[in-house]
Motif scaffolding. Structure first.
Motif, PDB file in Angstrom:
ATOM      1  N   GLN A 105       0.834  -1.210   0.000  1.00  0.00           N
ATOM      2  CA  GLN A 105       0.000   0.000   0.000  1.00  0.00           C
ATOM      3  C   GLN A 105       0.860   1.247   0.000  1.00  0.00           C
ATOM      4  OE1 GLN A 105      -2.953   0.193   3.107  1.00  0.00           O
ATOM      5  NE2 GLN A 105      -3.188   2.408   2.927  1.00  0.00           N
ATOM      6  N   SER A 107      -0.152   5.428   0.134  1.00  0.00           N
ATOM      7  CA  SER A 107      -1.215   6.440   0.184  1.00  0.00           C
ATOM      8  C   SER A 107      -0.615   7.809   0.441  1.00  0.00           C
ATOM      9  CB  SER A 107      -2.220   6.104   1.289  1.00  0.00           C
ATOM     10  OG  SER A 107      -2.771   4.819   1.093  1.00  0.00           O
ATOM     11  N   THR A 176       3.864   4.529   3.114  1.00  0.00           N
ATOM     12  CA  THR A 176       4.042   3.315   2.318  1.00  0.00           C
ATOM     13  C   THR A 176       4.313   2.123   3.232  1.00  0.00           C
ATOM     14  OG1 THR A 176       5.018   4.627   0.528  1.00  0.00           O
ATOM     15  CG2 THR A 176       5.349   2.237   0.438  1.00  0.00           C
ATOM     16  N   PHE A 205      -6.651   9.770   4.562  1.00  0.00           N
ATOM     17  CA  PHE A 205      -6.729   9.439   3.145  1.00  0.00           C
ATOM     18  C   PHE A 205      -8.121   9.684   2.548  1.00  0.00           C
ATOM     19  CE2 PHE A 205      -3.455   6.200   4.703  1.00  0.00           C
ATOM     20  CZ  PHE A 205      -2.438   7.140   4.630  1.00  0.00           C
ATOM     21  N   THR A 212      -5.286   6.731  -2.110  1.00  0.00           N
ATOM     22  CA  THR A 212      -4.437   5.534  -2.037  1.00  0.00           C
ATOM     23  C   THR A 212      -4.006   5.221  -3.460  1.00  0.00           C
ATOM     24  OG1 THR A 212      -5.475   4.640  -0.046  1.00  0.00           O
ATOM     25  CG2 THR A 212      -4.363   3.066  -1.500  1.00  0.00           C
ATOM     26  N   ALA A 215      -2.888  -0.046  -3.841  1.00  0.00           N
ATOM     27  CA  ALA A 215      -3.554  -0.805  -2.795  1.00  0.00           C
ATOM     28  C   ALA A 215      -2.682  -1.957  -2.304  1.00  0.00           C
ATOM     29  CB  ALA A 215      -4.880  -1.347  -3.321  1.00  0.00           C
TER      30      ALA A 215
END
Length: 458
Positions: A105, A107, A176, A205, A212, A215
């Motif tokens: 992920q 974001s 991250t 977020f 994001t 994902a």
């Protein structure tokens, strides 16, 4: 030491005479020193042989392990996937399609100049619901520092985002996950953990401009696609461990066409192991042979030169034990069927083609036979070279004791010869003194006789 001057009275070269006498006196020491040197040379050769046997034993022990010869090679039909096999693998083929790769992920927040105008609390929530509260001063740099310091698998970075309409520099915070996979997904909130639980904290977020961008996803492969047995297998990373027994598959890109992974016995690697064992055996036999043969003298009249191991029954017995271990029948079958043969010169040779043919015909039988052969060689090698009670080890210790004893005797002769030289020097010095006194008396008598009157009538 007595002081003397050669031949002052006798005219004899007494120093040379003493040196010659000492050479005769020192002959027993010379013989002892030569024997000590020869024995030390023998010890060195034994130590070299013991080292080679130790290496052979270690190799044979590894080869004799149950899974040592379970060697497989893996081939992939596409660069979308690679695979590796361990000793627990088995021959087989598997087809699959790569539907999705694993990702971590990432974001970002909306644009801002500061996280907050005053000190505030930031809460990180992991996929499993675990929360971590972080106290910050409200500056972007401090938020980044506190997140990275927390060491919860999330890294934060301040990213320059240009200037707003008023010309004020803007920034975004990028968060991250350090590991890929859905299980490493996360959320970041303004507020305490209690606020998060109560639903009153603000998700960073979901603020304006936040997103994001990547994902947290697991990698997915589809087995037996398009059939009633279709099944999806997921992995938090792009590596699927034991998707086949003992086989790990790493995917690199998605596919629409099936990828085939084929696992087969690695006959080349197995042949290499067998060859390494035979080469190590031949190295031991060659070393013994080189140190056993008798070389002719440099001239026709010169005596032949014996090798270090010539006539040594212990080395001969060890060599025979190793040779028997390597070439004796296995389960009633000759080792020559495996390509391992005894030569006329008393060593062994390896026929790679014959071994490969036997392995292709009956892998299980060849594997069992090679395992038994390696076990016998390991046992024979350990009996000879074990560092505590190996036969060769004890032989070396015995010969080293002999060398020490001989060197002690040589040292004892040094003292004995030194005393003998001192005695000879005193004796010859005394002889010179006596001769000098006799010569003086003779000179006196001669002068007295010369002074006697002589009668004219005589």
């Amino acid at each position: 030491m007595a002081f003397s001057i050669d031949g002052i009275a006798s005219g004899l070269d007494t120093t040379n005479m003493i040196n010659q006498l000492m050479q005769l006196e020192a002959r027993p020491q010379t013989l002892l020193r030569a024997k000590a040197t020869s024995t030390q040379g023998f010890v060195t050769a034994l130590q070299q042989l013991n080292k080679q046997l130790g290496s052979l034993t270690e190799l044979a022990t590894k080869t004799a392990k149950p899974a040592a010869l379970d060697l497989y090679t893996v081939a992939s039909s596409s660069d979308a996937a690679t695979a590796t096999a361990t000793s627990s693998a088995g021959a087989g083929t598997l087809d699959f399609t790569v539907r999705q790769l694993a990702s971590s992920q990432s974001s970002v927040t909306g644009s801002m100049t500061a996280f907050s105008p005053a000190a505030s609390t930031l809460t990180l929530r992991a996929k499993d619901g675990t929360t971590t509260e972080l106290a910050t001063t409200g500056t972007l740099d401090d938020v980044v520092a506190q997140v990275n310091k927390a060491d919860v698998g999330i890294t934060a970075t301040k990213v320059s985002a240009g200037k707003d309409a008023a010309g004020v520099q803007q920034y975004r915070l990028q968060f991250t996950a350090q590991e890929p996979g859905a299980e490493h997904g996360f959320a970041v909130f303004r507020g305490t953990a209690a606020d998060v639980t109560a639903g009153t904290a603000t998700d960073l977020f979901t603020e304006t401009g936040a997103a994001t961008v990547r994902a947290a996803l697991d990698a997915d492969v589809v087995l037996w696609g398009g059939t009633a047995a279709e099944q999806t297998v997921a992995s938090s990373s792009n590596t699927f461990t034991d998707i086949l027994p003992g086989v790990s598959v790493t995917v690199a890109k998605t596919t629409t066409e099936p990828v085939s992974i084929t696992v087969s016995r690695d006959t080349e690697a197995t042949s290499t192991k067998a060859k390494e064992l035979v080469d190590a055996l031949r190295g031991v036999f060659s070393f013994v042979e080189a140190n056993t043969k008798v070389s002719p003298g440099a001239t026709a009249s010169a005596a032949p030169t014996s090798g270090r191991f010539t006539g040594d029954s212990a080395v001969r017995g060890i060599t025979q034990s190793m040779l028997t271990a390597a070439t004796a029948p296995i389960n009633g079958r000759s080792t020559s069927e495996l390509g391992i043969t005894l030569t006329r010169s008393g060593t062994v040779e390896f026929d790679a083609e014959k071994f490969a043919a036997a392995l292709a015909k009956d892998p299980a039988v060849v594997k069992d036979a090679l395992t038994q052969l390696a076990t016998r060689v390991a046992d024979a090698g350990k009996a000879a070279s074990d560092k505590f009670d190996g036969e060769l080890t004890r032989r070396i210790q015995s010969q080293e004791s002999t060398v020490r004893s001989l060197n002690d005797q040589v040292s004892g002769w040094d003292q004995r010869l030194e005393k003998r030289r001192a005695t000879l020097e005193r004796t010859y010095s005394a002889l010179e003194v006596q001769l000098s006194q006799l010569q003086s008396q003779g000179d006196w008598l001669s002068s007295q006789l010369a002074g006697l009157p002589t009668g004219s009538g005589l």
